[in-house]
Design an enzyme around this catalytic site. Structure first.
Site, mmCIF file in Angstrom:
data_model
loop_
_atom_site.group_PDB
_atom_site.id
_atom_site.type_symbol
_atom_site.label_atom_id
_atom_site.label_comp_id
_atom_site.label_asym_id
_atom_site.label_seq_id
_atom_site.Cartn_x
_atom_site.Cartn_y
_atom_site.Cartn_z
ATOM 1 N N THR A 109 38.482 -40.816 0.975
ATOM 2 C CA THR A 109 38.719 -39.406 0.693
ATOM 3 C C THR A 109 40.140 -39.731 -0.506
ATOM 4 O O THR A 109 40.683 -41.289 -0.777
ATOM 5 C CB THR A 109 38.956 -38.634 1.073
ATOM 6 O OG1 THR A 109 39.968 -38.251 2.080
ATOM 7 C CG2 THR A 109 37.714 -38.261 2.375
ATOM 8 N N HIS A 164 45.853 -31.823 8.963
ATOM 9 C CA HIS A 164 45.618 -32.937 9.765
ATOM 10 C C HIS A 164 47.022 -33.620 9.956
ATOM 11 O O HIS A 164 47.628 -32.583 9.961
ATOM 12 C CB HIS A 164 44.797 -33.061 8.538
ATOM 13 C CG HIS A 164 43.574 -34.148 8.242
ATOM 14 N ND1 HIS A 164 43.233 -32.501 7.700
ATOM 15 C CD2 HIS A 164 42.118 -34.088 7.828
ATOM 16 C CE1 HIS A 164 41.902 -32.510 6.820
ATOM 17 N NE2 HIS A 164 41.900 -33.354 8.154
ATOM 18 N N LYS A 168 48.014 -38.515 7.501
ATOM 19 C CA LYS A 168 47.074 -37.755 6.126
ATOM 20 C C LYS A 168 48.067 -38.449 4.492
ATOM 21 O O LYS A 168 49.149 -37.301 4.270
ATOM 22 C CB LYS A 168 46.163 -36.920 6.566
ATOM 23 C CG LYS A 168 45.073 -37.170 4.818
ATOM 24 C CD LYS A 168 44.393 -36.365 5.814
ATOM 25 C CE LYS A 168 43.328 -36.409 4.059
ATOM 26 N NZ LYS A 168 41.906 -37.012 4.392
HETATM 27 P P1 NAD Z 1 43.834 -46.627 7.600
HETATM 28 O O1 NAD Z 1 45.207 -46.566 7.040
HETATM 29 O O2 NAD Z 1 43.631 -46.001 9.283
HETATM 30 O O3 NAD Z 1 42.671 -47.213 7.524
HETATM 31 C C1 NAD Z 1 42.828 -48.320 6.062
HETATM 32 C C2 NAD Z 1 42.383 -49.452 6.154
HETATM 33 O O4 NAD Z 1 41.927 -49.997 5.411
HETATM 34 C C3 NAD Z 1 43.640 -50.417 6.636
HETATM 35 O O5 NAD Z 1 43.504 -51.296 7.888
HETATM 36 C C4 NAD Z 1 43.656 -50.882 5.848
HETATM 37 O O6 NAD Z 1 44.533 -52.198 5.708
HETATM 38 C C5 NAD Z 1 42.429 -51.235 5.039
HETATM 39 N N1 NAD Z 1 42.759 -51.638 3.667
HETATM 40 C C6 NAD Z 1 42.900 -51.810 2.402
HETATM 41 N N2 NAD Z 1 42.352 -52.166 1.166
HETATM 42 C C7 NAD Z 1 41.742 -52.925 1.503
HETATM 43 C C8 NAD Z 1 41.012 -53.801 1.543
HETATM 44 N N3 NAD Z 1 40.695 -53.644 -0.479
HETATM 45 N N4 NAD Z 1 39.827 -54.931 2.221
HETATM 46 C C9 NAD Z 1 39.532 -54.778 3.070
HETATM 47 N N5 NAD Z 1 40.738 -53.313 3.635
HETATM 48 C C10 NAD Z 1 41.524 -52.800 2.978
HETATM 49 O O7 NAD Z 1 43.561 -44.580 7.303
HETATM 50 P P2 NAD Z 1 42.341 -44.130 7.798
HETATM 51 O O8 NAD Z 1 42.620 -42.921 8.817
HETATM 52 O O9 NAD Z 1 41.261 -45.192 8.908
HETATM 53 O O10 NAD Z 1 41.673 -43.481 6.774
HETATM 54 C C11 NAD Z 1 40.971 -44.348 5.933
HETATM 55 C C12 NAD Z 1 40.189 -43.474 4.692
HETATM 56 O O11 NAD Z 1 39.307 -42.593 5.139
HETATM 57 C C13 NAD Z 1 40.656 -41.808 4.124
HETATM 58 O O12 NAD Z 1 40.614 -42.515 2.662
HETATM 59 C C14 NAD Z 1 40.572 -40.683 4.980
HETATM 60 O O13 NAD Z 1 41.115 -39.765 4.458
HETATM 61 C C15 NAD Z 1 39.107 -41.209 5.143
HETATM 62 N N6 NAD Z 1 38.909 -40.494 6.422
HETATM 63 C C16 NAD Z 1 37.985 -40.022 5.930
HETATM 64 C C17 NAD Z 1 35.895 -39.440 6.866
HETATM 65 C C18 NAD Z 1 34.946 -38.803 6.785
HETATM 66 O O14 NAD Z 1 33.882 -38.268 7.726
HETATM 67 N N7 NAD Z 1 34.593 -39.346 5.504
HETATM 68 C C19 NAD Z 1 37.490 -38.955 8.512
HETATM 69 C C20 NAD Z 1 38.414 -39.194 8.551
HETATM 70 C C21 NAD Z 1 38.981 -40.134 7.685
#
Ligand code: NAD
Length: 275
Positions: A109, A164, A168
């Protein structure tokens, strides 16, 4: 009863951002879904977790596959890649998916209008599913919100409240904005013409037709959303509360399986569920 994927080839699914909160949930969901195999997982280059066994990362038995840092190699090995990372990473992954003709499921997001345009460009070449919320319940809530907005009209003020966890980074949540878009669609208006994303100080009276947002942050709340329709004399509230991130992961894996054989294009979770 026949399993929905019976007779089909295994769907090889890769997870980028595999050590994130959602990345771990997604890997568990792939491993626990019949008809799917885990093609691998990547983390951002330089992460201390690169090289660690994926099974060990999840507290499961070793899988003999290590966390990688080369997205291209993962896309080559997979039929579909699920991306819940960060906007800059997602845009780079979308270009790879388009180049290599692989399905991309995007849950990230906070994408800007420019980022979304790049996602659409990738979707001209391959199948992309993009949803701010992959839970079945929220997808249904979006459909109900659109319908309610059409029926009730603008005598009912629409306010969307979300809460949240404290980690977040974007606000209002992608889901709240998605619900706002559904409400705006129901009223045949563009959300960015009528939204009020926050209020502070002497704001004046509420303009008719506005769609307002309120954001709460704290603790470990997985995701609460309420859409209110407030009129003189009555108020309707549609609420969804997620208590486990597993629902998003299950929905994203379901979307990846649905995508097999679909024409290139940008799809939402509503299309995956036929809503
Ligand atoms: P998080 O920070 O725990 O995880 C993100 C991960 O991506 C991290 O481990 C980070 O190191 C990794 N990352 C960043 N750049 C990268 C790259 N270039 N290559 C590989 N890995 C990379 O965050 P989260 O809570 O898991 O949320 C992630 C995203 O998902 C957020 O944008 C959140 O809002 C979204 N989200 C969406 C939904 C949905 O249903 N659409 C549900 C929950 C979370």
């Amino acid at each position: 009863m026949a399993h929905p994927y019976e007779g089909r080839e295994e769907m090889k699914i890769g997870i980028v951002g595999c050590a994130g909160r959602m990345g771990r949930m997604l890997m568990n969901a792939v491993l626990d879904t019949e008809g799917c195999t885990l093609a691998g997982g990547t983390e951002r280059p330089g992460s201390a977790l690169v090289g660690q066994d994926l099974g060990g990362l999840l507290g499961r038995s070793p899988l003999g596959v290590a966390v990688g840092d080369e997205a291209r190699a993962l896309f080559q090995a997979a039929d579909a890649v699920i991306d819940f990372t960060a906007p800059a990473a997602t845009i780079a992954h979308a270009a790879l998916a388009a180049e290599l003709g692989k399905v991309l499921v995007v849950g990230t997001t906070g994408l800007s209008a420019d980022d979304e345009a790049r996602l659409r460009a990738a979707a001209a070449k391959t199948t992309v599913i993009y949803a701010p919320n992959f839970s079945v319940g929220v997808t249904l809530l979006m459909a109900l919100t659109e319908r309610a907005a059409t029926i009730l009209g603008d005598d009912y003020d629409i306010e969307i409240v979300e809460m949240h966890h404290r980690h977040k980074v974007d606000a209002p949540s992608g889901t709240a904005l998605g619900l706002g878009r559904s409400a705006a669609k129901g009223r045949a208006v563009a959300l960015d013409q009528v939204w009020c994303k926050s209020r502070d100080g002497h704001t004046g009276a509420r303009p008719k037709g506005e769609i307002g947002f309120a954001t709460l942050r704290g603790g470990d709340v997985v995701g609460d959303h309420t859409v209110m329709f407030a009129a003189e004399g009555e108020r309707i509230e549609l609420t969804h509360k997620a208590s486990s991130r597993a629902v998003f992961a299950k929905g994203a894996v379901r979307a990846a399986c649905w995508a097999k054989g679909q024409k290139p294009g940008l799809y939402s979770m509503r299309e995956v569920l036929g809503l």
